[in-house]
Design a protein around this motif. Structure first.
Motif, PDB file in Angstrom:
ATOM      1  N   LEU A   1       0.838  -1.201   0.000  1.00  0.00           N
ATOM      2  CA  LEU A   1       0.000   0.000   0.000  1.00  0.00           C
ATOM      3  C   LEU A   1       0.868   1.243   0.000  1.00  0.00           C
ATOM      4  N   LEU A   2       0.465   2.241  -0.763  1.00  0.00           N
ATOM      5  CA  LEU A   2       1.117   3.542  -0.781  1.00  0.00           C
ATOM      6  C   LEU A   2       0.202   4.577  -0.134  1.00  0.00           C
ATOM      7  N   MET A   3       0.744   5.785   0.122  1.00  0.00           N
ATOM      8  CA  MET A   3      -0.068   6.849   0.694  1.00  0.00           C
ATOM      9  C   MET A   3      -1.144   7.288  -0.311  1.00  0.00           C
ATOM     10  N   PRO A   4      -2.290   7.788   0.180  1.00  0.00           N
ATOM     11  CA  PRO A   4      -3.382   8.195  -0.723  1.00  0.00           C
ATOM     12  C   PRO A   4      -3.215   9.606  -1.281  1.00  0.00           C
ATOM     13  N   PHE A   5      -1.951  10.090  -1.340  1.00  0.00           N
ATOM     14  CA  PHE A   5      -1.702  11.426  -1.879  1.00  0.00           C
ATOM     15  C   PHE A   5      -0.393  11.408  -2.651  1.00  0.00           C
TER      16      PHE A   5
ATOM     17  N   HIS B   1       5.271   7.938  -1.391  1.00  0.00           N
ATOM     18  CA  HIS B   1       5.970   7.474  -2.589  1.00  0.00           C
ATOM     19  C   HIS B   1       4.982   7.171  -3.711  1.00  0.00           C
ATOM     20  N   ASN B   2       3.728   7.606  -3.516  1.00  0.00           N
ATOM     21  CA  ASN B   2       2.706   7.390  -4.537  1.00  0.00           C
ATOM     22  C   ASN B   2       2.849   8.449  -5.623  1.00  0.00           C
ATOM     23  N   HIS B   3       2.619   8.080  -6.840  1.00  0.00           N
ATOM     24  CA  HIS B   3       2.794   8.988  -7.967  1.00  0.00           C
ATOM     25  C   HIS B   3       1.469   9.131  -8.710  1.00  0.00           C
ATOM     26  N   ARG B   4       1.032  10.350  -8.802  1.00  0.00           N
ATOM     27  CA  ARG B   4      -0.249  10.645  -9.440  1.00  0.00           C
ATOM     28  C   ARG B   4      -0.199  10.263 -10.916  1.00  0.00           C
ATOM     29  N   LYS B   5      -1.216   9.492 -11.356  1.00  0.00           N
ATOM     30  CA  LYS B   5      -1.208   8.976 -12.723  1.00  0.00           C
ATOM     31  C   LYS B   5      -2.350   9.495 -13.573  1.00  0.00           C
ATOM     32  N   ASP B   6      -3.344  10.126 -12.970  1.00  0.00           N
ATOM     33  CA  ASP B   6      -4.525  10.507 -13.739  1.00  0.00           C
ATOM     34  C   ASP B   6      -5.029  11.838 -13.232  1.00  0.00           C
ATOM     35  N   SER B   7      -5.273  12.791 -14.123  1.00  0.00           N
ATOM     36  CA  SER B   7      -5.739  14.122 -13.719  1.00  0.00           C
ATOM     37  C   SER B   7      -7.249  14.260 -13.780  1.00  0.00           C
ATOM     38  N   ASN B   8      -7.942  13.214 -14.141  1.00  0.00           N
ATOM     39  CA  ASN B   8      -9.396  13.288 -14.278  1.00  0.00           C
ATOM     40  C   ASN B   8     -10.068  13.168 -12.915  1.00  0.00           C
TER      41      ASN B   8
ATOM     42  N   VAL C   1     -16.052  12.724  -6.826  1.00  0.00           N
ATOM     43  CA  VAL C   1     -15.489  11.454  -7.276  1.00  0.00           C
ATOM     44  C   VAL C   1     -15.658  11.365  -8.785  1.00  0.00           C
ATOM     45  N   ASP C   2     -14.775  10.576  -9.403  1.00  0.00           N
ATOM     46  CA  ASP C   2     -14.892  10.318 -10.828  1.00  0.00           C
ATOM     47  C   ASP C   2     -15.880   9.169 -11.008  1.00  0.00           C
ATOM     48  N   LEU C   3     -17.151   9.528 -11.258  1.00  0.00           N
ATOM     49  CA  LEU C   3     -18.205   8.520 -11.344  1.00  0.00           C
ATOM     50  C   LEU C   3     -17.973   7.532 -12.480  1.00  0.00           C
ATOM     51  N   SER C   4     -17.194   7.958 -13.491  1.00  0.00           N
ATOM     52  CA  SER C   4     -16.947   7.067 -14.623  1.00  0.00           C
ATOM     53  C   SER C   4     -16.094   5.868 -14.240  1.00  0.00           C
ATOM     54  N   LEU C   5     -15.427   5.902 -13.062  1.00  0.00           N
ATOM     55  CA  LEU C   5     -14.572   4.798 -12.639  1.00  0.00           C
ATOM     56  C   LEU C   5     -15.342   3.679 -11.961  1.00  0.00           C
ATOM     57  N   ASN C   6     -16.609   3.905 -11.640  1.00  0.00           N
ATOM     58  CA  ASN C   6     -17.358   2.893 -10.908  1.00  0.00           C
ATOM     59  C   ASN C   6     -17.384   1.572 -11.673  1.00  0.00           C
ATOM     60  N   GLY C   7     -16.913   0.500 -11.005  1.00  0.00           N
ATOM     61  CA  GLY C   7     -16.861  -0.816 -11.622  1.00  0.00           C
ATOM     62  C   GLY C   7     -15.635  -1.071 -12.470  1.00  0.00           C
ATOM     63  N   LYS C   8     -14.761  -0.076 -12.600  1.00  0.00           N
ATOM     64  CA  LYS C   8     -13.574  -0.221 -13.433  1.00  0.00           C
ATOM     65  C   LYS C   8     -12.335  -0.429 -12.572  1.00  0.00           C
ATOM     66  N   SER C   9     -11.274  -0.909 -13.218  1.00  0.00           N
ATOM     67  CA  SER C   9     -10.005  -1.149 -12.523  1.00  0.00           C
ATOM     68  C   SER C   9      -9.158   0.109 -12.543  1.00  0.00           C
ATOM     69  N   VAL C  10      -8.443   0.337 -11.447  1.00  0.00           N
ATOM     70  CA  VAL C  10      -7.510   1.450 -11.345  1.00  0.00           C
ATOM     71  C   VAL C  10      -6.171   0.909 -10.867  1.00  0.00           C
ATOM     72  N   SER C  11      -5.138   1.690 -11.095  1.00  0.00           N
ATOM     73  CA  SER C  11      -3.808   1.339 -10.613  1.00  0.00           C
ATOM     74  C   SER C  11      -3.454   2.229  -9.438  1.00  0.00           C
ATOM     75  N   ALA C  12      -2.409   1.837  -8.712  1.00  0.00           N
ATOM     76  CA  ALA C  12      -1.944   2.667  -7.608  1.00  0.00           C
ATOM     77  C   ALA C  12      -1.568   4.039  -8.133  1.00  0.00           C
ATOM     78  N   GLY C  13      -2.005   5.082  -7.443  1.00  0.00           N
ATOM     79  CA  GLY C  13      -1.708   6.444  -7.850  1.00  0.00           C
ATOM     80  C   GLY C  13      -2.742   7.080  -8.732  1.00  0.00           C
ATOM     81  N   GLN C  14      -3.736   6.322  -9.208  1.00  0.00           N
ATOM     82  CA  GLN C  14      -4.757   6.902 -10.070  1.00  0.00           C
ATOM     83  C   GLN C  14      -5.704   7.754  -9.233  1.00  0.00           C
ATOM     84  N   VAL C  15      -6.043   8.931  -9.764  1.00  0.00           N
ATOM     85  CA  VAL C  15      -6.928   9.858  -9.059  1.00  0.00           C
ATOM     86  C   VAL C  15      -8.349   9.308  -9.073  1.00  0.00           C
TER      87      VAL C  15
END
Length: 621
Positions: free
Chosen positions: A43-47, A251-258, A141-155
């Motif tokens: 687990l990484l930090m949520p920021f 050490h988390n790296h932001r991957k998505d600006s949406n 929240v990004d409602l379009s992500l509901n039910g979808k997979s995300v990676s660590a660091g994704q907004v």
């Protein structure tokens, strides 16, 4: 307004364990019916790694002493007595901080603020079949992500929906039928180990730490140094805990600006509402769809998740198709409101609210309206209403051959759409101090009568009486004009020659104030007899203030009566009872003292009238 029980408090109560009354440090645990420990991924930090964020650590009891002097620190609640820990940890996120996934997994948005209005959006990321993380108190929240997979660091959203802005990161495990709380104790996040412990003492000094980050061994120590400062524990006397929370390194790296929910797609019968958490329409708004006509009442509450109850603005945009006609635009708001139609500002009530209801007329051709409404809430209750209604035009009135068509206007300029009535002739209307028709005021109205009448050839006398002004046209010729000096108690306009035929008659009347009446009629002079002889010896004298006596000698025995003219008005007097007698009449003209007036007389009957004689002048008393 009552609020739902704070989730932290509710969770603490649900997880309470037996109080042990001897000084000891406890590892937090939650009793769960699981067959095996969950598989916890890295687990990484949520920021994002660029940020420096504090986490929550004590104190949580009455009479406690100092805590970390960081403004963003969040304190959790207890209900007194020794309490067990929570299944997560708080991070002091500023309002609008982007929230990142701590590990890869599938997104499940399980609260859209309709269940726990004080918790905001809540997202669960399921990392595997036995372990998930939850993110509470998000404003977006990004409602379009509901039910979808995300990676660590994704907004996945933004913080900001809580009394003191923060993110609560919780841990849950699958018990075979549902997700249940998992003790945070011992979980490693981004190199930091979460250590939960409980200080046992009297009920007034018991502490509840809902997750304290530490490095190194899990074994309890009297003095122990977490990564962000020193924690001192005392077991005698008044229990004192001095604690400092954060900052922690990510050490988390932001991957998505949406991070902004996609704009709402509204129907043709809805407005698109852009709701801003400020009074300047700046930043990224929350978007919603609101039905037409607009009628929103938020009371003392918030208009949307992540928006305060005060100091917000809303911009509505939409379209409507209208037919040609006159419309009344209606607004009601607290606080300010303004309305544009096709880029024209029609209503501007921005600075002096509230507006309990105001109507604004607008005339239009058949077209599409592009509507924009802006609203501002500064404080107190909040509501906004905007609608329109088309004025209906009654069908034209068809009047009979012996009637006038009366067009009655609710103004003194004969403008706008009148009320139409049919009124018999001869015209004789008396409204007193009332209104002449429904929708018309008792003062400041005008009336235009029109009609056609058949005349025989000959001379005619026309009579008018009115309060206030009146004027008359026959065949488009203005024959009577008494518009500016009312009231007129009764005047004849005589010897008007008419050719045989049917002629147009138009009468206009104005009522400014006070009583209201209007009278108009005519008579044809007889031609088989002779008009009367003129009177003589006409003399005028003062009787009392404003009253003048006129005397004369009657020289005829066939008169119908006499008329006296003072240069501005007529008086009609009954006939004398014989020829040669001396007669008089007292005229109460209400003249001011010293008014210079001259008086003339004539006799009249059905065959005509004598000439004007007399011209006796004086200064009134």
């Amino acid at each position: 307004m009552s609020k739902p029980l704070n989730r932290h408090v509710a969770q603490s109560i649900a997880l309470a364990v037996t109080v042990i009354v001897m000084p000891v440090v406890l590892m937090l645990a939650v009793s769960q019916e699981t067959s095996a420990a969950p598989s916890i991924p890295m687990l990484l930090m949520p920021f994002d790694e660029s940020l420096s964020i504090n986490y929550t650590s004590g104190p949580h009891v009455p009479y406690d002493t100092t805590a970390c002097a960081v403004k963003t620190m969040i304190y959790s609640s207890t209900v007194g007595g020794a309490q067990t820990g929570m299944n997560g940890i708080d991070f002091g996120f500023a309002n609008g901080t982007e929230v990142l996934a701590v590990s890869a997994g599938r997104v499940e948005i399980y609260n859209d603020t309709s269940v726990y209005s004080s918790s905001g959006y809540e997202v669960r990321i399921i990392h595997n079949s036995s372990f998930a993380t939850e993110y509470w108190h998000m404003s977006q929240v990004d409602l379009s992500l509901n039910g979808k997979s995300v990676s660590a660091g994704q907004v996945i959203g933004k913080s900001g929906y809580s009394g003191a802005y923060h993110l609560h990161l919780a841990f849950v495990e699958w018990n075979g039928s549902k997700w249940i709380p998992l003790s945070a104790t011992g979980i490693v996040i981004d190199g930091y180990r979460i250590r939960g412990f409980q200080v046992v003492g009297s009920s007034t000094t018991a502490l509840n730490y809902q997750g304290t980050l530490t490095t190194g061994s899990d074994s309890p120590q009297d003095y122990y140094y977490p990564f962000c400062g020193k924690t001192v524990r005392r077991w005698t006397g008044a229990t004192t805990i001095q604690a400092q929370g954060g900052p922690v390194k990510s050490h988390n790296h932001r991957k998505d600006s949406n991070t902004t929910p996609p704009p709402a797609t509204c129907t043709s019968s809805q407005y698109t509402a852009s709701i801003y958490n400020n009074t300047s329409f700046s930043g990224t708004p929350v978007t919603q769809c609101h039905s037409q006509p607009l009628n929103k009442n938020w009371g003392a509450g918030s208009p949307a998740a992540g928006i305060g109850a005060d100091n917000f603005t809303i911009r509505w945009t939409g379209q409507a198709n209208v037919t040609a006609g006159t419309y009344d635009l209606y607004v009601r708001s607290d606080d300010g409101i303004r309305v544009w139609i096709n880029n024209g500002l029609y209503i501007d009530r921005w600075d002096s609210p509230p507006y309990t209801g105001a109507t604004f007329p607008v005339s239009t051709t058949a077209q599409a309206w592009n509507i924009k409404i802006e609203y501002i809430e500064r404080g107190g209750n909040a509501y906004a209403e905007f609608r329109w209604s088309q004025r209906t035009t009654p069908p034209p009135v068809t009047c009979g051959s012996s009637q006038y068509t009366a067009s009655i206007y609710n103004n003194t300029s004969f403008s706008g759409t009148p009320v139409t009535q049919c009124q018999n002739w001869p015209l004789n209307q008396n409204w007193g101090s009332g209104s002449p028709a429904s929708g018309i005021g008792a003062d400041n109205f005008t009336i235009r009568w029109t009609g056609r009448a058949s005349f025989n050839a000959g001379k005619y006398d026309f009579y008018v009486r009115s309060d206030d002004g009146i004027r008359v046209w026959v065949n488009n010729a203005l024959i009577i004009n008494q518009w500016d000096n009312p009231p007129y108690t009764g005047m004849n306009y005589i010897n008007y020659t008419m050719a045989a035929g049917t002629w147009d008659i138009k009468i206009e009347y104005i009522e400014r104030s006070g009583n209201a009446y209007a009278e108009f009629r005519w008579t044809q002079q007889q031609t088989t007899g002779s008009p009367p002889a003129a009177p003589s010896n006409v003399q005028a004298s003062n009787v009392s203030p404003g009253v003048v006596r006129v005397t004369w000698k009657d020289n005829s025995n066939n008169e119908t009566g006499f008329r006296v003219w003072d240069g501005a008005r007529y008086w009609t007097i009954g006939a004398a009872s014989g020829s040669g007698g001396g007669w008089y009449t007292d005229l109460n003209g209400g003249w001011a003292s010293g008014t210079y007036k001259c008086f003339q007389m004539q006799a009249y009957n059905d065959y005509g009238s004598s000439g004007w004689v007399g011209m006796s002048c004086l200064n009134t008393k």
